[in-house]
Structures are given as structure tokens and as C-alpha cells.
Design a protein around this motif. Sequence first.
Motif, short mmCIF file in Angstrom:
data_model
loop_
_atom_site.label_atom_id
_atom_site.label_comp_id
_atom_site.label_asym_id
_atom_site.label_seq_id
_atom_site.Cartn_x
_atom_site.Cartn_y
_atom_site.Cartn_z
N SER A 119 62.97 -16.13 -16.35
CA SER A 119 62.08 -16.67 -15.33
C SER A 119 61.03 -17.60 -15.94
N LEU A 120 60.41 -17.18 -17.03
CA LEU A 120 59.40 -18.01 -17.69
C LEU A 120 60.02 -19.29 -18.26
N THR A 121 61.21 -19.17 -18.82
CA THR A 121 61.89 -20.34 -19.38
C THR A 121 62.19 -21.37 -18.30
N GLU A 122 62.68 -20.91 -17.14
CA GLU A 122 63.01 -21.82 -16.05
C GLU A 122 61.77 -22.47 -15.46
N GLN A 123 60.68 -21.72 -15.35
CA GLN A 123 59.45 -22.30 -14.84
C GLN A 123 58.89 -23.33 -15.81
N ARG A 124 59.02 -23.07 -17.10
CA ARG A 124 58.60 -24.06 -18.10
C ARG A 124 59.43 -25.33 -17.95
N GLU A 163 62.79 -13.08 -10.62
CA GLU A 163 61.52 -12.58 -10.10
C GLU A 163 61.76 -11.62 -8.93
N GLY A 164 62.76 -11.95 -8.10
CA GLY A 164 63.08 -11.07 -6.98
C GLY A 164 63.56 -9.71 -7.45
N TRP A 165 64.37 -9.68 -8.49
CA TRP A 165 64.86 -8.40 -9.02
C TRP A 165 63.71 -7.57 -9.56
N LEU A 166 62.79 -8.21 -10.29
CA LEU A 166 61.64 -7.49 -10.84
C LEU A 166 60.80 -6.88 -9.71
N GLU A 167 60.55 -7.67 -8.68
CA GLU A 167 59.74 -7.19 -7.56
C GLU A 167 60.45 -6.07 -6.80
N ALA A 168 61.74 -6.25 -6.54
CA ALA A 168 62.50 -5.26 -5.76
C ALA A 168 62.60 -3.92 -6.48
N HIS A 169 62.54 -3.94 -7.81
CA HIS A 169 62.67 -2.71 -8.59
C HIS A 169 61.34 -2.21 -9.13
N GLY A 170 60.25 -2.77 -8.60
CA GLY A 170 58.93 -2.29 -8.98
C GLY A 170 58.54 -2.57 -10.42
N LYS A 171 59.10 -3.65 -10.97
CA LYS A 171 58.81 -4.01 -12.35
C LYS A 171 57.65 -5.00 -12.40
N ARG A 172 56.97 -5.03 -13.51
CA ARG A 172 55.81 -5.91 -13.65
C ARG A 172 56.23 -7.36 -13.86
N GLY A 173 55.31 -8.26 -13.57
CA GLY A 173 55.51 -9.66 -13.90
C GLY A 173 55.14 -9.93 -15.34
N PRO A 174 55.22 -11.16 -15.79
CA PRO A 174 54.89 -11.50 -17.18
C PRO A 174 53.42 -11.20 -17.51
N LYS A 175 53.19 -10.67 -18.69
CA LYS A 175 51.85 -10.45 -19.21
C LYS A 175 51.34 -11.74 -19.85
N TRP A 176 50.05 -11.76 -20.16
CA TRP A 176 49.45 -12.95 -20.77
C TRP A 176 50.11 -13.30 -22.09
N TRP A 177 50.51 -12.27 -22.86
CA TRP A 177 51.07 -12.54 -24.18
C TRP A 177 52.49 -13.12 -24.07
N GLU A 178 53.20 -12.78 -23.00
CA GLU A 178 54.52 -13.38 -22.79
C GLU A 178 54.37 -14.85 -22.41
N ARG A 179 53.37 -15.13 -21.60
CA ARG A 179 53.10 -16.53 -21.26
C ARG A 179 52.62 -17.30 -22.49
N ALA A 180 51.88 -16.62 -23.36
CA ALA A 180 51.41 -17.26 -24.60
C ALA A 180 52.59 -17.59 -25.51
N ILE A 181 53.58 -16.71 -25.57
CA ILE A 181 54.78 -16.99 -26.37
C ILE A 181 55.50 -18.21 -25.82
N ASP A 182 55.63 -18.28 -24.49
CA ASP A 182 56.26 -19.43 -23.85
C ASP A 182 55.53 -20.72 -24.22
N THR A 183 54.20 -20.69 -24.15
CA THR A 183 53.40 -21.87 -24.50
C THR A 183 53.57 -22.23 -25.97
N PHE A 184 53.59 -21.22 -26.84
CA PHE A 184 53.76 -21.46 -28.27
C PHE A 184 55.10 -22.14 -28.56
#
Length: 227
Positions: A119-124, A163-184
Motif C-alpha cells: 500500500s505504501l509503495t503504491e501510494q509513493r 488497505e481494505g483488507w487491513l481495515e476489514a480484519h481490524g489491522k492497523r494502518g502504517p506507523k510513522w516509522w514505516e512511512r519514514a522507511i518509505d521516505t528514506f
Amino acid sequence: MFAWFRRRYLDLLGSIYIYNEHRGYTSIDRVLDAARVRSADDPTFIAAIEKHRADERKHYLMFKRWFELQGKMPLEVGRTCGHIDRFVEIIFHRTIDDLDTDAIIASDDAFEKLCRVISLTEQRGYRQVDILLRHPLVTGDKVLMKIFRIIEKDEPSHWAPYEGWLEAHGKRGPKWWERAIDTFIHSELLFLKLPMLFLNPFVKRRVDWADAHDSAQRLASPLPAGI
């Protein structure tokens, strides 16, 4: 001088994109294998991943056609220029090729991580295409502009199923550090690897197309008209 600079930039840009598009659809094959087992009762989810895979294959073919029209092969760039490659290596501590599909099928935690990475890769990718569509070195290439407009249209449907699968199964979204890895990863490519490749006169061209090694049953995908 400017003409050479522009050709070199677009050559590298196209080479990095065609690598990532090929890596994208071949990697999604693993996700599909896992989803068909884990979510056999959710055909909508599986169909969305299948569309994502087909789009990535289509994008690869568009860049392949762009190179063919110029009568040349892409430059040889490896997994160090692959966004999904680097993300998987950092999160899972192994390469995409070494990922254990059976382990992903068996583990909610592993599949959840994989969904967030994709999800993060595709949004990037979507944000980057928006930038490139306004880039002065890109706007003069009509074929490349058409390719990026098609990618821009396709991209939002690519992160939606994960993102739909994560939401439907009660899973969390990306944390700040995962977004930081994407940015790095993106910054590493943009400010370190791309300039090094640009200035390296010894970068060779591929001698064959990446999909020459794909299994026959995985090849089918339409090429948009006019490309």
C-alpha cells in the motif's frame, strides 16, 4: 548539452520504471498465491489483486514499447533501484525472492506487513507520477506522458484492496516509522542512486527483456492503443 542531459535522464527514468513494473507484477504473483489460500471466500479481494497484477504487467509493456520505439534496450539497473525490493528487505530482512510464501499464508502478521508495504509503495508511486507529469524534462515526450497518465489513472485502485483488507480484519494502518522507511528509500534513490547512475558512463544496457524469463502462463496482458 541540454539534449544529452535530457536523453540521459529519461533513459535512466525509463530503465528504473521498467525494472520496478516488472518486479511489481512478478512479486504480486506471490501475493496472489497467498490471497487465494487465505481469502478463498473473498473473490472481490482476489479480483482486485489480479487487476493490480494485470495493470503492473501493462505498465511494463508500455515502457518496453517506449524503448522499442527508440531502438534501444533499458539500462541495467538492479534491485537496489527497486522500491518494493528495498522495502521488503528492510521489513522482512530478506529479499523478495527469498520470501516464504507458505509462511505468509500461515501468518496473519506477515500478510499484514506485506499489505502495508504494498500500500505504501503504491501510494509513493502515485505521488511520484504526479510530479513527473509536471517535470520539464518529461513533458516534451508525448509517449512517456501518455504512459504516466495511464499509470496515474490506474494507481489508486492498486493500494485500495490492501488497505481494505487491513481495515476489514481490524489491522492497523502504517506507523510513522514505516512511512519514514518509505521516505528514506525514495530519497536514497532520488539523491544518491540516480545521480550515481547518471554520472556512471559504464552502466551497460540489458541484452534481453526481463519478461523473457517469465513463465508462459503469466504473460498475458493488453497493451493500450497508441503506445
